[in-house]
Design an enzyme around this catalytic site. Structure first.
Site, PDB file in Angstrom:
ATOM      1  CG  ASN A   1      -9.740  44.664  53.244  1.00 53.74           C
ATOM      2  OD1 ASN A   1     -10.012  44.161  54.338  1.00 53.74           O
ATOM      3  ND2 ASN A   1     -10.418  44.379  52.145  1.00 53.74           N
TER       4      ASN A   1
ATOM      5  CG  ASP B   1      -8.726  46.533  49.303  1.00 58.01           C
ATOM      6  OD1 ASP B   1      -8.940  47.454  48.488  1.00 58.01           O
ATOM      7  OD2 ASP B   1      -9.627  45.807  49.754  1.00 58.01           O
TER       8      ASP B   1
END
Length: 299
Positions: free
Chosen positions: A45, A250
């Site tokens: 991510n 993220d």
């Protein structure tokens, strides 16, 4: 001149997502939506989020030789991530089981799979990637001894960013390298080994006392707080309607790491990262929700 703005060392998972009206209690079954499968994992991510923003990004991770692994590799390549450090085989690709409620909040259970097989030796073998990277980012969906080896592999002058998620007590060697350590309230509590009390400024000062060079505490819709030896500062977020918060942290970490490598101050980098995180929650999925720089500017 570095070849990469950001090297991410971490996990790569297939996210199996279902939307539920409410999460089940013990012994209870609830019905969810049709299952959706998305590329995810905190490491992948972060790499995809940074690449989509325009950062020259590489990923050191491990996936299985299976359909989920191919899904992840395809997603990385389409976003512009260099997959040269992605190792294939040794175990099935990691899987995250995710439930999303109507407010957009999520609960996640991770089966690590190949992520648990990313070893300190793999880090040692990737020395050229570390030498070529301005900033290195890691999380804790890979073994902690592997993260410790990442710290030892850092090139002189490079910067280390850590989001200890899922949280665990951290050795002094790792804490001392963090610049910054990025945590939410739950992660702060685990790293400190005690309940957090008072205001986020108090948590930040307690975390700094453990040894990191700087600290960022994410505060959800309230933005973030940054702290270093010069003091603390609140950074506001952008008000948006949350659809799915999966992977938003993220995206925040990736954006922050990239902008720090570009020479921005911690506060300015966090302000940009907060906008990236806000943009990410307005769409479903993790990697599919990550914005370009133009989309962030349009907020």
């Amino acid at each position: 001149m570095h070849d990469y703005d950001l090297l991410v060392v971490g996990s790569a998972n297939a996210d199996l997502v279902t939307v539920v009206e409410r999460r089940p209690g013990a012994g209870e079954t609830v019905l969810g939506s049709d299952l959706a499968v998305h590329p995810g994992g905190k490491g992948a991510n972060q790499a995809v989020a940074a690449a989509r923003l325009g950062a020259r990004t590489a990923l050191l991770a491990r996936v299985g030789d299976d359909g989920h692994g191919r899904l992840l590799l395809d997603s990385m390549r389409s976003a512009g991530v260099d997959p040269v450090g992605v190792l294939v085989g040794g175990a099935p690709t990691g899987v995250a089981l995710i439930t999303v409620d109507p407010s957009g909040d999520n609960s996640i259970v991770v089966a690590p799979g190949a992520n648990a097989r990313l070893t300190p030796q793999d880090v040692k073998a990737a020395g050229s990637l570390f030498q070529a990277s301005q900033v290195v980012s890691a999380q804790l969906e890979i073994p902690l001894d592997t993260v410790a080896e990442v710290v030892r592999a850092l090139a002189p002058g490079s910067r280390f960013v850590l989001n200890p998620s899922p949280p665990a007590p951290l050795p002094a060697e790792v804490l001392a390298a963090c610049d910054p350590l990025i945590v939410n309230e739950h992660e702060a509590r685990v790293v400190l080994g005690a309940d957090v009390t008072g205001e986020p400024e108090d948590w930040a000062r307690a975390l700094l006392a453990l040894g990191p060079r700087s600290v960022v505490i994410t505060l959800g819709a309230e933005g973030a707080l940054v702290a270093d030896g010069t003091g603390t500062r609140r950074v506001p977020s952008v008000k948006v309607t949350a659809v799915d918060t999966t992977g938003a942290g993220d995206a925040f970490t990736a954006a922050l790491a990239w902008r720090l490598g570009a020479g921005e101050s911690l506060a300015d980098a966090a302000a940009f990262a907060a906008r990236v995180g806000a943009a990410a929650v307005t769409k479903e999925g993790a990697q599919a929700s990550y914005p370009t720089t133009a989309e962030v500017a349009a907020l």
